[in-house]
Design a protein around this motif. Sequence first.
Motif, PDB file in Angstrom:
ATOM      1  N   PHE A  39       0.867  -1.073  -0.127  1.00 19.45           N
ATOM      2  CA  PHE A  39      -0.114   0.188  -0.265  1.00 19.45           C
ATOM      3  C   PHE A  39       0.961   1.247  -0.010  1.00 19.45           C
ATOM      4  N   THR A  40       0.293   2.229  -0.755  1.00 16.12           N
ATOM      5  CA  THR A  40       1.168   3.730  -0.720  1.00 16.12           C
ATOM      6  C   THR A  40       0.029   4.804  -0.300  1.00 16.12           C
ATOM      7  N   ILE A  41       0.476   5.606   0.671  1.00 17.68           N
ATOM      8  CA  ILE A  41      -0.188   6.587   0.831  1.00 17.68           C
ATOM      9  C   ILE A  41       0.281   7.720   0.089  1.00 17.68           C
ATOM     10  N   SER A  42      -0.537   8.742  -0.345  1.00 19.91           N
ATOM     11  CA  SER A  42      -0.153   9.991  -1.025  1.00 19.91           C
ATOM     12  C   SER A  42      -1.135  11.059  -0.973  1.00 19.91           C
ATOM     13  N   VAL A  43      -0.606  12.377  -0.931  1.00 23.20           N
ATOM     14  CA  VAL A  43      -1.573  13.518  -0.924  1.00 23.20           C
ATOM     15  C   VAL A  43      -1.423  14.525  -2.035  1.00 23.20           C
ATOM     16  N   ASP A  44      -2.463  15.051  -2.597  1.00 21.82           N
ATOM     17  CA  ASP A  44      -2.523  15.888  -3.375  1.00 21.82           C
ATOM     18  C   ASP A  44      -3.055  17.171  -2.906  1.00 21.82           C
ATOM     19  N   ILE A  45      -2.109  18.075  -2.614  1.00 21.26           N
ATOM     20  CA  ILE A  45      -2.370  19.461  -1.573  1.00 21.26           C
ATOM     21  C   ILE A  45      -3.343  20.101  -2.623  1.00 21.26           C
ATOM     22  N   ALA A  46      -3.377  20.315  -3.888  1.00 18.11           N
ATOM     23  CA  ALA A  46      -4.116  21.102  -4.738  1.00 18.11           C
ATOM     24  C   ALA A  46      -5.532  20.760  -4.810  1.00 18.11           C
ATOM     25  N   LYS A  47      -5.595  19.373  -4.716  1.00 18.83           N
ATOM     26  CA  LYS A  47      -6.962  18.675  -5.022  1.00 18.83           C
ATOM     27  C   LYS A  47      -7.524  18.298  -3.537  1.00 18.83           C
ATOM     28  N   THR A  48      -7.040  18.634  -2.332  1.00 16.02           N
ATOM     29  CA  THR A  48      -7.300  18.573  -1.174  1.00 16.02           C
ATOM     30  C   THR A  48      -7.526  17.079  -0.737  1.00 16.02           C
ATOM     31  N   THR A  49      -6.681  16.229  -1.572  1.00 24.85           N
ATOM     32  CA  THR A  49      -7.238  14.820  -1.373  1.00 24.85           C
ATOM     33  C   THR A  49      -5.965  13.872  -1.018  1.00 24.85           C
ATOM     34  N   VAL A  50      -6.349  13.161  -0.138  1.00 26.95           N
ATOM     35  CA  VAL A  50      -5.375  11.920   0.319  1.00 26.95           C
ATOM     36  C   VAL A  50      -5.747  10.424  -0.518  1.00 26.95           C
ATOM     37  N   TYR A  51      -4.753   9.697  -0.889  1.00 28.22           N
ATOM     38  CA  TYR A  51      -5.113   8.529  -1.839  1.00 28.22           C
ATOM     39  C   TYR A  51      -4.527   7.510  -0.835  1.00 28.22           C
ATOM     40  N   LEU A  52      -5.056   6.263  -1.098  1.00 27.45           N
ATOM     41  CA  LEU A  52      -4.388   5.027  -0.564  1.00 27.45           C
ATOM     42  C   LEU A  52      -4.312   3.948  -1.893  1.00 27.45           C
ATOM     43  N   GLN A  53      -3.118   3.810  -2.477  1.00 33.03           N
ATOM     44  CA  GLN A  53      -2.913   2.920  -3.580  1.00 33.03           C
ATOM     45  C   GLN A  53      -2.622   1.402  -2.832  1.00 33.03           C
ATOM     46  N   MET A  54      -3.555   0.397  -3.343  1.00 35.47           N
ATOM     47  CA  MET A  54      -3.520  -0.862  -2.453  1.00 35.47           C
ATOM     48  C   MET A  54      -3.428  -1.928  -3.573  1.00 35.47           C
ATOM     49  N   ASN A  55      -2.105  -2.354  -3.599  1.00 37.75           N
ATOM     50  CA  ASN A  55      -1.609  -3.727  -4.541  1.00 37.75           C
ATOM     51  C   ASN A  55      -1.493  -4.729  -4.004  1.00 37.75           C
ATOM     52  N   SER A  56      -1.697  -5.928  -4.835  1.00 36.94           N
ATOM     53  CA  SER A  56      -1.470  -7.002  -4.166  1.00 36.94           C
ATOM     54  C   SER A  56      -2.546  -7.360  -3.075  1.00 36.94           C
ATOM     55  N   LEU A  57      -3.863  -7.246  -3.415  1.00 36.01           N
ATOM     56  CA  LEU A  57      -4.606  -7.300  -2.041  1.00 36.01           C
ATOM     57  C   LEU A  57      -4.841  -8.539  -1.750  1.00 36.01           C
ATOM     58  N   LYS A  58      -5.248  -8.840  -0.394  1.00 36.68           N
ATOM     59  CA  LYS A  58      -5.403 -10.037   0.117  1.00 36.68           C
ATOM     60  C   LYS A  58      -6.855 -10.288   0.698  1.00 36.68           C
ATOM     61  N   PRO A  59      -7.486 -11.569   0.871  1.00 36.61           N
ATOM     62  CA  PRO A  59      -8.708 -11.532   1.376  1.00 36.61           C
ATOM     63  C   PRO A  59      -8.701 -11.003   2.928  1.00 36.61           C
ATOM     64  N   GLU A  60      -7.417 -10.887   3.473  1.00 36.92           N
ATOM     65  CA  GLU A  60      -7.400 -10.458   4.885  1.00 36.92           C
ATOM     66  C   GLU A  60      -7.547  -8.839   4.941  1.00 36.92           C
ATOM     67  N   ASP A  61      -7.478  -8.134   3.871  1.00 40.24           N
ATOM     68  CA  ASP A  61      -7.518  -6.637   3.459  1.00 40.24           C
ATOM     69  C   ASP A  61      -9.176  -6.221   3.609  1.00 40.24           C
ATOM     70  N   THR A  62      -9.886  -7.058   3.446  1.00 39.45           N
ATOM     71  CA  THR A  62     -11.368  -6.910   3.461  1.00 39.45           C
ATOM     72  C   THR A  62     -11.944  -6.146   4.891  1.00 39.45           C
ATOM     73  N   ALA A  63     -12.263  -4.798   4.636  1.00 36.69           N
ATOM     74  CA  ALA A  63     -12.609  -3.984   5.821  1.00 36.69           C
ATOM     75  C   ALA A  63     -13.360  -2.738   5.051  1.00 36.69           C
ATOM     76  N   VAL A  64     -13.926  -2.210   5.971  1.00 39.04           N
ATOM     77  CA  VAL A  64     -14.515  -0.564   5.717  1.00 39.04           C
ATOM     78  C   VAL A  64     -13.231   0.302   6.093  1.00 39.04           C
ATOM     79  N   TYR A  65     -12.947   0.916   4.841  1.00 35.06           N
ATOM     80  CA  TYR A  65     -11.591   1.958   5.327  1.00 35.06           C
ATOM     81  C   TYR A  65     -12.205   3.189   5.278  1.00 35.06           C
ATOM     82  N   TYR A  66     -11.307   3.960   6.173  1.00 38.95           N
ATOM     83  CA  TYR A  66     -11.912   5.195   6.648  1.00 38.95           C
ATOM     84  C   TYR A  66     -10.675   6.215   6.538  1.00 38.95           C
ATOM     85  N   CYS A  67     -10.690   7.495   6.125  1.00 38.68           N
ATOM     86  CA  CYS A  67      -9.593   8.494   6.348  1.00 38.68           C
ATOM     87  C   CYS A  67      -9.936   9.306   7.527  1.00 38.68           C
ATOM     88  N   LYS A  68      -8.919   9.599   7.884  1.00 42.15           N
ATOM     89  CA  LYS A  68      -8.806  10.515   9.199  1.00 42.15           C
ATOM     90  C   LYS A  68      -8.026  11.765   8.758  1.00 42.15           C
TER      91      LYS A  68
END
Length: 115
Positions: free
Chosen positions: A67-96
């Motif tokens: 996983f990689t977290i990144s921020v685009d300040i101009a878009k006031t957006t934070v991203y989470l790139q998730m690769n090689s996902l596994k069944p144990e990654d199943t969840a509700v994802y929240y940003c804070k």
Amino acid sequence: QVQLVESGGGLVQAGGSLRLSCVASGTIFRAPNLGWYRQAPGKQRELVAAVSSARTTNYADSVKGRFTISVDIAKTTVYLQMNSLKPEDTAVYYCKLSARSRDYWGQGTQVTVSS
């Protein structure tokens, strides 16, 4: 007030990828701490990835290298790139967003990884 809206969740097969987005609106702080958390059924909410106001990153051991977290300040957006996902990654994802001693949460987006 701060509003956070997550998107990008969905159903994906194991080994696949998703990119989550979290758009912030309302009061915009110059250098907040931002993070992605997740909560699986019957489990406590846990930190997945975070980026500090100094732009240092921190990852849970279970997602390092995938996983990689990144921020685009101009878009006031934070991203989470998730690769090689596994069944144990199943969840509700929240940003804070944390700033001035307050925490703001989004409503969450569901990620389901099938085996």
